[in-house]
Scaffold this active site. Structure first.
Site, PDB file in Angstrom:
ATOM      1  N   GLY A 135       0.813  -1.214   0.000  1.00 42.02           N
ATOM      2  CA  GLY A 135       0.000   0.000   0.000  1.00 42.02           C
ATOM      3  C   GLY A 135       0.844   1.260   0.000  1.00 42.02           C
ATOM      4  O   GLY A 135       0.492   2.250   0.630  1.00 42.02           O
ATOM      5  N   HIS A 136       1.959   1.238  -0.740  1.00 44.27           N
ATOM      6  CA  HIS A 136       2.906   2.364  -0.657  1.00 44.27           C
ATOM      7  C   HIS A 136       2.409   3.646  -1.321  1.00 44.27           C
ATOM      8  O   HIS A 136       3.014   4.691  -1.164  1.00 44.27           O
ATOM      9  CB  HIS A 136       4.257   1.971  -1.270  1.00 44.27           C
ATOM     10  CG  HIS A 136       4.212   1.859  -2.759  1.00 44.27           C
ATOM     11  ND1 HIS A 136       3.546   0.846  -3.404  1.00 44.27           N
ATOM     12  CD2 HIS A 136       4.728   2.652  -3.733  1.00 44.27           C
ATOM     13  CE1 HIS A 136       3.663   1.019  -4.718  1.00 44.27           C
ATOM     14  NE2 HIS A 136       4.372   2.100  -4.933  1.00 44.27           N
TER      15      HIS A 136
ATOM     16  N   VAL B  39      -0.566   6.497   4.383  1.00 40.69           N
ATOM     17  CA  VAL B  39       0.288   5.865   5.386  1.00 40.69           C
ATOM     18  C   VAL B  39       1.490   5.195   4.714  1.00 40.69           C
ATOM     19  O   VAL B  39       2.630   5.344   5.147  1.00 40.69           O
ATOM     20  CB  VAL B  39      -0.515   4.838   6.217  1.00 40.69           C
ATOM     21  CG1 VAL B  39       0.403   4.044   7.136  1.00 40.69           C
ATOM     22  CG2 VAL B  39      -1.599   5.547   7.017  1.00 40.69           C
TER      23      VAL B  39
ATOM     24  N   LEU C  64      -1.477  -2.968  10.276  1.00 37.46           N
ATOM     25  CA  LEU C  64      -2.009  -1.690  10.734  1.00 37.46           C
ATOM     26  C   LEU C  64      -3.528  -1.687  10.724  1.00 37.46           C
ATOM     27  O   LEU C  64      -4.147  -2.074   9.729  1.00 37.46           O
ATOM     28  CB  LEU C  64      -1.491  -0.557   9.843  1.00 37.46           C
ATOM     29  CG  LEU C  64       0.029  -0.441   9.760  1.00 37.46           C
ATOM     30  CD1 LEU C  64       0.414   0.707   8.848  1.00 37.46           C
ATOM     31  CD2 LEU C  64       0.640  -0.257  11.145  1.00 37.46           C
TER      32      LEU C  64
ATOM     33  N   SER D 189      -6.920   0.389  13.111  1.00 42.33           N
ATOM     34  CA  SER D 189      -7.486   1.709  13.362  1.00 42.33           C
ATOM     35  C   SER D 189      -8.175   1.714  14.724  1.00 42.33           C
ATOM     36  O   SER D 189      -8.589   0.669  15.224  1.00 42.33           O
ATOM     37  CB  SER D 189      -8.506   1.997  12.262  1.00 42.33           C
ATOM     38  OG  SER D 189      -9.575   2.754  12.747  1.00 42.33           O
ATOM     39  N   SER D 190      -8.323   2.923  15.276  1.00 43.22           N
ATOM     40  CA  SER D 190      -8.968   3.032  16.589  1.00 43.22           C
ATOM     41  C   SER D 190     -10.435   2.613  16.546  1.00 43.22           C
ATOM     42  O   SER D 190     -11.028   2.373  17.596  1.00 43.22           O
ATOM     43  CB  SER D 190      -8.854   4.469  17.108  1.00 43.22           C
ATOM     44  OG  SER D 190      -9.424   5.363  16.187  1.00 43.22           O
ATOM     45  N   CYS D 191     -11.015   2.519  15.343  1.00 45.40           N
ATOM     46  CA  CYS D 191     -12.441   2.155  15.286  1.00 45.40           C
ATOM     47  C   CYS D 191     -12.684   0.679  15.595  1.00 45.40           C
ATOM     48  O   CYS D 191     -13.828   0.244  15.644  1.00 45.40           O
ATOM     49  CB  CYS D 191     -13.061   2.565  13.962  1.00 45.40           C
ATOM     50  SG  CYS D 191     -12.509   1.561  12.609  1.00 45.40           S
TER      51      CYS D 191
ATOM     52  N   TYR E  33     -15.525  -1.878   8.424  1.00 46.06           N
ATOM     53  CA  TYR E  33     -14.074  -1.693   8.432  1.00 46.06           C
ATOM     54  C   TYR E  33     -13.495  -2.263   9.729  1.00 46.06           C
ATOM     55  O   TYR E  33     -12.482  -2.969   9.725  1.00 46.06           O
ATOM     56  CB  TYR E  33     -13.799  -0.183   8.328  1.00 46.06           C
ATOM     57  CG  TYR E  33     -12.351   0.198   8.308  1.00 46.06           C
ATOM     58  CD1 TYR E  33     -11.565  -0.030   7.198  1.00 46.06           C
ATOM     59  CD2 TYR E  33     -11.775   0.837   9.410  1.00 46.06           C
ATOM     60  CE1 TYR E  33     -10.241   0.354   7.176  1.00 46.06           C
ATOM     61  CE2 TYR E  33     -10.450   1.225   9.395  1.00 46.06           C
ATOM     62  CZ  TYR E  33      -9.685   0.981   8.275  1.00 46.06           C
ATOM     63  OH  TYR E  33      -8.368   1.362   8.254  1.00 46.06           O
TER      64      TYR E  33
ATOM     65  N   LYS F 219     -10.630  -5.206  10.370  1.00 44.94           N
ATOM     66  CA  LYS F 219      -9.366  -4.925  11.059  1.00 44.94           C
ATOM     67  C   LYS F 219      -9.186  -5.811  12.291  1.00 44.94           C
ATOM     68  O   LYS F 219      -8.066  -6.222  12.612  1.00 44.94           O
ATOM     69  CB  LYS F 219      -9.300  -3.440  11.447  1.00 44.94           C
ATOM     70  CG  LYS F 219      -9.120  -2.528  10.248  1.00 44.94           C
ATOM     71  CD  LYS F 219      -7.763  -2.788   9.602  1.00 44.94           C
ATOM     72  CE  LYS F 219      -7.498  -1.925   8.408  1.00 44.94           C
ATOM     73  NZ  LYS F 219      -6.205  -2.246   7.780  1.00 44.94           N
TER      74      LYS F 219
ATOM     75  N   HIS G 144     -11.840  11.880   5.235  1.00 41.58           N
ATOM     76  CA  HIS G 144     -11.981  12.074   6.672  1.00 41.58           C
ATOM     77  C   HIS G 144     -12.118  13.571   6.965  1.00 41.58           C
ATOM     78  O   HIS G 144     -11.992  14.402   6.059  1.00 41.58           O
ATOM     79  CB  HIS G 144     -10.777  11.482   7.407  1.00 41.58           C
ATOM     80  CG  HIS G 144     -10.799   9.995   7.454  1.00 41.58           C
ATOM     81  ND1 HIS G 144     -10.017   9.207   6.638  1.00 41.58           N
ATOM     82  CD2 HIS G 144     -11.533   9.127   8.206  1.00 41.58           C
ATOM     83  CE1 HIS G 144     -10.269   7.940   6.894  1.00 41.58           C
ATOM     84  NE2 HIS G 144     -11.178   7.855   7.836  1.00 41.58           N
TER      85      HIS G 144
HETATM   86  P1  GDP Z   1     -14.678   8.973  12.071  1.00 39.33           P
HETATM   87  O1  GDP Z   1     -13.604   9.395  13.037  1.00 39.33           O
HETATM   88  O2  GDP Z   1     -14.636   7.522  11.718  1.00 39.33           O
HETATM   89  O3  GDP Z   1     -16.053   9.391  12.567  1.00 39.33           O
HETATM   90  O4  GDP Z   1     -14.393   9.681  10.666  1.00 39.33           O
HETATM   91  P2  GDP Z   1     -14.435  11.149  10.032  1.00 39.33           P
HETATM   92  O5  GDP Z   1     -13.057  11.723  10.044  1.00 39.33           O
HETATM   93  O6  GDP Z   1     -15.086  11.012   8.697  1.00 39.33           O
HETATM   94  O7  GDP Z   1     -15.383  12.051  10.958  1.00 39.33           O
HETATM   95  C1  GDP Z   1     -15.009  12.534  12.219  1.00 39.33           C
HETATM   96  C2  GDP Z   1     -16.045  13.521  12.740  1.00 39.33           C
HETATM   97  O8  GDP Z   1     -15.955  14.732  11.977  1.00 39.33           O
HETATM   98  C3  GDP Z   1     -17.508  13.055  12.618  1.00 39.33           C
HETATM   99  O9  GDP Z   1     -18.206  13.479  13.775  1.00 39.33           O
HETATM  100  C4  GDP Z   1     -17.986  13.820  11.392  1.00 39.33           C
HETATM  101  O10 GDP Z   1     -19.392  14.034  11.374  1.00 39.33           O
HETATM  102  C5  GDP Z   1     -17.259  15.145  11.589  1.00 39.33           C
HETATM  103  N1  GDP Z   1     -17.177  15.974  10.388  1.00 39.33           N
HETATM  104  C6  GDP Z   1     -17.495  17.308  10.341  1.00 39.33           C
HETATM  105  N2  GDP Z   1     -17.397  17.760   9.090  1.00 39.33           N
HETATM  106  C7  GDP Z   1     -16.970  16.733   8.317  1.00 39.33           C
HETATM  107  C8  GDP Z   1     -16.700  16.607   6.923  1.00 39.33           C
HETATM  108  O11 GDP Z   1     -16.819  17.547   6.141  1.00 39.33           O
HETATM  109  N3  GDP Z   1     -16.262  15.365   6.493  1.00 39.33           N
HETATM  110  C9  GDP Z   1     -16.128  14.316   7.347  1.00 39.33           C
HETATM  111  N4  GDP Z   1     -15.689  13.138   6.868  1.00 39.33           N
HETATM  112  N5  GDP Z   1     -16.421  14.400   8.660  1.00 39.33           N
HETATM  113  C10 GDP Z   1     -16.833  15.595   9.146  1.00 39.33           C
END
Ligand code: GDP
Length: 322
Positions: free
Chosen positions: A16-17, A21, A110, A112-114, A141, A145, A184
Site C-alpha cells: 500500500g505504498h 500511510v 495496521l 485503526s482506533s475504530c 471496516y 481490522k 476524513h
Molecule cells: P470517524 O472518526 O470515523 O467518525 O471519521 P471522520 O473523520 O469522517 O469524521 C469525524 C467527525 O468529523 C464526525 O463526527 C464527522 O461528522 C465530523 N465531520 C465534520 N465535518 C466533516 C466533513 O466535512 N467530512 C467528514 N468526513 N467528517 C466531518
C-alpha cells in the site's frame, strides 16, 4: 522470541505504498539502511490470492508492513459496507498468509482506533477490544481490522512468528484524500476552508453537531511510531498509536479555518452523522517505550496545508466550484 528487529540490510515490503500511510512509511524508511520493496497495483492485485503468493515467493522480503487497506470517512464507510468489509478481509488475509508461506518472520499489521467498542472507556486501553458493540457507521471496516489483528495473533501462537499489530488514531497529512464524499474530517475541512477563502464564502459547513471528540496524529509521526514498533515491539496484543490528546470537531474546525486563513463562520449540519462521541486512545503502552510524536496539531495542519497548496498548484488536487 527475539525482541529487537534490526532493519540494517533488510528487505522491507511496504504493502500500500501509494496511500497516505504507505507513502509516509516509504519516506521514513528511506532514512534507514534497508531496502524498501513496493509493488504497483497494475503489477499485482492484492485481491488475487495466487498472485500475491507468487509475488511474495519471488521477492522474498524479510519483513512486511501491511499498510494497504480500503479506507474512508464516516459517509463512505456507511455507504459501501461490502467494499470496506470484503476488500479489507481479502487483501490483508492474502498478504499475511503469503508472507508466512514465503518465510517472513516479522510483520506489522495496521488497523485503526475504530476497532474498539463505541462506548469504550476513555482513553481507550488496548484491552477494551471486543468488550462491547462497535460504532455502526464503521463496523464493516472495524470487523475486518479485528480479523486482521487476530490473524496475526493466530500466526504468532501457532507458528511462533513475530507478527504484530498497531492501531493508529485518526491520521492526517500529506497524501490524504481530499474528496469531500469519501474523505476524513481534516482534509474535508481543509478543502472547504480553502474554497471558502477563494470564493469569499461567508459560511463553512461542518457535519454533525461539532461536539464529537477526536484525536489526530500527523502521518509522519505515525510512520515513525510504526518503524519504532517494527524494530522494538514483539507481543501478542495490538499497540495503540496516537498523540494522547483530543479536540472537539468544532475546535478542529476553528483551527483549520485559522491555519487556512479563511474568514468563514462555522455552521453545523445536523443532518450528517456524528459517529462515535469520543475515541481517545490510551497510548501509555507506546509512550512507556519512550516514543513521542513530534507535531503539535496546529503545526501538523500547517504542514499539511502547505502540501495541499502545492498539489492544487500542480493540478493533482482539483477543486470544484472555484
Ligand atoms: P470517524 O472518526 O470515523 O467518525 O471519521 P471522520 O473523520 O469522517 O469524521 C469525524 C467527525 O468529523 C464526525 O463526527 C464527522 O461528522 C465530523 N465531520 C465534520 N465535518 C466533516 C466533513 O466535512 N467530512 C467528514 N468526513 N467528517 C466531518
Amino acid at each position: 522470541m527475539d525482541k529487537s528487529f534490526d532493519l540494517k540490510g533488510k528487505r522491507i515490503f511496504v504493502a500500500g505504498h501509494r496511500g497516505m500511510v504507505g507513502s509516509a512509511l516509504v519516506r521514513r524508511l528511506a532514512g534507514e539502511d534497508c531496502e524498501i520493496v513496493t509493488v504497483a497495483r497494475s503489477e499485482l492485485d492484492l485481491l488475487d490470492q495466487a498472485g500475491v503468493r507468487r509475488w511474495m515467493e519471488d521477492r522474498r522480503p524479510d519483513a512486511v508492513i501491511m499498510a494497504a487497506a480500503k479506507v474512508g470517512g464516516i459517509l463512505a464507510n456507511d455507504s459501501f459496507p461490502v467494499d470496506f468489509l470484503y476488500e479489507n478481509l481479502v487483501v490483508q488475509t492474502n498478504v499475511i498468509e503469503a508472507a508466512f508461506r514465503s518465510g517472513v518472520r516479522k510483520l506489522l499489521f495496521l488497523g485503526s482506533s475504530c476497532i474498539y467498542p463505541k462506548l469504550a472507556p476513555q482513553p481507550i486501553p488496548e484491552d477494551a477490544l471486543l468488550t462491547g458493540p462497535l460504532e455502526p457507521t464503521n463496523e464493516w471496516y472495524a470487523v475486518a481490522k479485528i480479523a486482521g489483528l487476530k490473524l496475526c495473533q493466530a500466526y504468532r501462537r501457532q507458528y511462533g512468528v513475530n507478527y504484530i499489530s498497531a492501531m493508529p488514531t485518526n491520521l492526517y497529512g500529506p497524501g490524504d484524500n481530499f474528496d469531500l464524499d469519501s474523505s476524513h474530517v481534516v482534509p474535508a475541512l481543509m478543502r472547504k476552508a480553502h474554497e471558502a477563502k477563494l470564493t469569499g464564502q461567508k459560511t463553512l459547513q461542518v457535519w454533525g453537531s461539532g461536539r464529537p471528540m477526536r484525536e489526530f496524529l500527523h502521518v509522519d509521526d505515525a510512520a515513525d511510531a510504526f518503524v519504532w514498533l517494527l524494530r522494538n515491539y514483539s507481543g501478542d496484543g495490538q499497540v495503540n498509536v496516537g498523540s494522547g490528546e483530543d479536540v472537539t470537531i468544532a475546535e478542529l474546525a476553528g483551527t483549520v479555518v485559522s491555519v487556512v486563513g479563511a474568514g468563514a463562520a462555522i455552521v453545523f449540519d445536523p443532518t450528517k452523522p456524528d459517529g462515535t462521541p469520543r475515541k481517545l486512545m490510551d497510548v501509555s503502552r507506546l509512550f512507556a517505550t519512550g516514543w513521542r510524536p513530534k507535531y503539535a496539531l496546529r503545526d501538523g495542519l500547517k504542514q499539511t496545508y502547505a502540501w495541499f497548496l502545492e498539489h492544487v498548484e500542480k493540478g493533482d488536487i482539483r477543486l470544484g466550484a472555484v
